[in-house]
Write a protein that holds these residues in place. Structure first.
Motif, PDB file in Angstrom:
ATOM      1  N   GLU A  33       0.865  -1.279  -0.075  1.00  0.00           N
ATOM      2  CA  GLU A  33       0.008   0.034  -0.039  1.00  0.00           C
ATOM      3  C   GLU A  33       0.885   1.292   0.281  1.00  0.00           C
ATOM      4  O   GLU A  33       0.555   2.165  -0.612  1.00  0.00           O
ATOM      5  N   THR A  46       2.893   1.457  -3.422  1.00  0.00           N
ATOM      6  CA  THR A  46       2.089   1.750  -4.626  1.00  0.00           C
ATOM      7  C   THR A  46       1.326   3.478  -4.425  1.00  0.00           C
ATOM      8  O   THR A  46       0.805   3.670  -5.231  1.00  0.00           O
ATOM      9  N   LYS A  52      -0.911   3.905  -2.441  1.00  0.00           N
ATOM     10  CA  LYS A  52      -2.258   3.958  -1.943  1.00  0.00           C
ATOM     11  C   LYS A  52      -2.539   4.514  -0.337  1.00  0.00           C
ATOM     12  O   LYS A  52      -3.499   4.993   0.036  1.00  0.00           O
ATOM     13  N   ARG A  53      -1.369   4.485   0.121  1.00  0.00           N
ATOM     14  CA  ARG A  53      -1.345   5.035   1.656  1.00  0.00           C
ATOM     15  C   ARG A  53      -0.014   6.105   1.680  1.00  0.00           C
ATOM     16  O   ARG A  53       0.843   5.748   1.047  1.00  0.00           O
TER      17      ARG A  53
END
Ligand SMILES: *Cc1c(COP(=O)(O)O)cnc(C)c1O
Length: 434
Positions: A72, A75, A77-78
């Motif tokens: 996460e 990428t 995402k977080r």
């Protein structure tokens, strides 16, 4: 391991806590002190005083949830980046420690290291340019950088305009205005001192010109700081956004490795890291480890080489067979001297020696040297000498060579850390034979 998604990573997988002792008794520690331990916790490596070399392609997750959490972060995402190490094309402990230490010298937020100076420059350019863009750069540049910008990026619809290294603010502004009229300016690329002329770029003037002409979307200023950095020149202090290194030269310092680096603000480093993650131009663990050792003596080596160069240049300047010496320490007045005083804290140890005569005299001198080696490159512990017109710059057209002062009687010298009187004796005997 599947690492397809992580190609989009903009984050450093980071396992180590961002370290350690940065000040003692309210005193901020100097880079020379921090090079011995910064960024490495022996407790994480069996108490080993020195970091081991982490020869592994991939890293084991503590559990599946941790693996998901790391990806996460990888990428994007977080926010905040991955909390752990994932795969060695993205990063590894040796590279992370090296990057922490490299950023110290210019007080930069972040650093990235690469497999060569050219792969650092190529990754940087690929990050920022698109078809239709116009790169503005100072000239001359390191020959491979010129090739990359003009010939290789040219194939992908990227144009360029340049201004001479010593240009005044108004000249820089007019080149930037012309570039703006042609297309988007993705970045301003500088090299100072320029190779092989030693001409200095006024980074403050470039930043002022950029700020006057561009509103919210200011193109970043990147500068190749290989020749004087990181000890004698800190361009981030003068308005540059990214400082670039061939770590092969002074940072590596022993002519035994090839590597590159970029340091600057996190906001600019993150997208470059994303590109590096995708194309795999990171430095390898063994080279990173060698560079850690090199950085421990960086200040010692550069200081000694600088003192040696001052001594040798004093000797050469008054020699009857020498026409002139292009050494930054001899700049007395004029625009170059002004830039030097504002931007540099030392003259370094790479300079140009113009002999009386031409190629015959230059070759006789080079062939007679007994301590100095006849080789290209610079910044090593040993003294090197070469003839740019016949070697590194052989393919440059004659008029351009003339304009840049790359004449047949020019010898480029990089002074090492040998005994200065031995070096002077070597140059003396080699000149006697000319
Ligand atoms: C050597 C050099 C480079 C290229 O670095 P490599 O490590 O050889 O790829 C770039 N810029 C300057 C000024 C250099 O001297």
């Amino acid at each position: 391991m599947q690492e397809d998604e992580s190609d989009l990573s903009g984050a450093t997988p980071r396992r180590r806590p961002k370290p350690d002792v940065l000040e003692v008794g309210g005193r901020r520690l100097k880079p020379a002190t921090l090079m011995m331990g910064h960024g490495f916790d022996p407790a994480l490596s069996e108490g080993s005083l020195k970091p081991p070399i982490f020869l592994t392609s991939t890293f084991v997750f503590e559990n599946a949830a941790a693996g998901k959490r790391h990806f996460e972060g990888v990428t994007g995402k977080r926010p905040g980046g991955a909390e752990g190490l994932v795969y060695s094309r993205f990063n590894g402990p040796n590279q992370e420690i090296l990057e922490d230490r490299l950023s110290i010298w210019e007080d930069a937020e972040e650093a990235l290291t690469f497999s060569s100076g050219m792969s650092a420059i190529a990754t940087l350019l690929l990050t920022f340019v698109q078809p239709g863009d116009v790169i503005v750069h100072s000239g001359p540049l390191y020959a491979a950088t010129e090739t990359l910008i003009a010939r290789i990026l040219g194939r992908f619809g990227v144009a360029w305009l340049d201004f001479p290294a010593g240009a005044e603010r108004h000249e820089i502004e007019s080149v930037l205005e012309r570039a703006k009229a042609m297309g988007r300016v993705p970045l301003i690329y500088l090299e100072s001192p320029a190779n092989p002329t030693n001409a200095l770029v006024d980074v403050e003037a470039v930043a002022a010109a950029r700020d006057a002409l561009f509103g919210d979307h200011k193109p970043p200023i990147a500068i190749d700081n290989t020749f004087l950095g990181p000890l004698w020149s800190k361009p981030l202090d003068h308005g540059a956004d990214l400082s670039i290194y061939s770590l092969t030269k002074y940072a590596g310092g022993h002519s035994d490795l090839v590597a590159g680096g970029v340091v600057g603000a996190k906001a600019l480093i993150d997208p470059i890291r994303m590109m590096r993650n995708t194309i795999g131009t990171i430095t390898d663990p063994n080279t990173a480890w060698m560079l850690l050792r090199s950085l421990e003596t960086l200040e010692l080596r550069m200081s000694r080489a600088g003192e040696n160069a001052a001594r040798v240049c004093d000797f050469l300047r008054q020699h009857p067979k020498v026409e002139s010496v292009g050494y930054l320490g001899f700049l007395a007045d004029g625009r170059q001297a002004d830039i030097y005083r504002r931007h540099c804290t030392g003259a370094g140890s790479t300079f140009s020696l113009y002999l009386k005569g031409g190629e015959r005299e230059a070759f006789a001198f080079l062939d007679a040297l007994k301590i100095a080696h006849l080789a290209v490159s610079l910044g090593g512990t040993e003294t090197l000498a070469s003839a740019p017109a016949a070697m590194t710059h052989l393919s440059v057209p004659d008029e351009r060579k003339q304009a840049l002062g790359i004449t047949d009687n020019l010898v480029r010298i990089s002074i090492g850390v040998e005994d200065p009187d031995d070096l002077a004796a070597d140059f003396d005997q080699a000149l006697a034979g000319v």
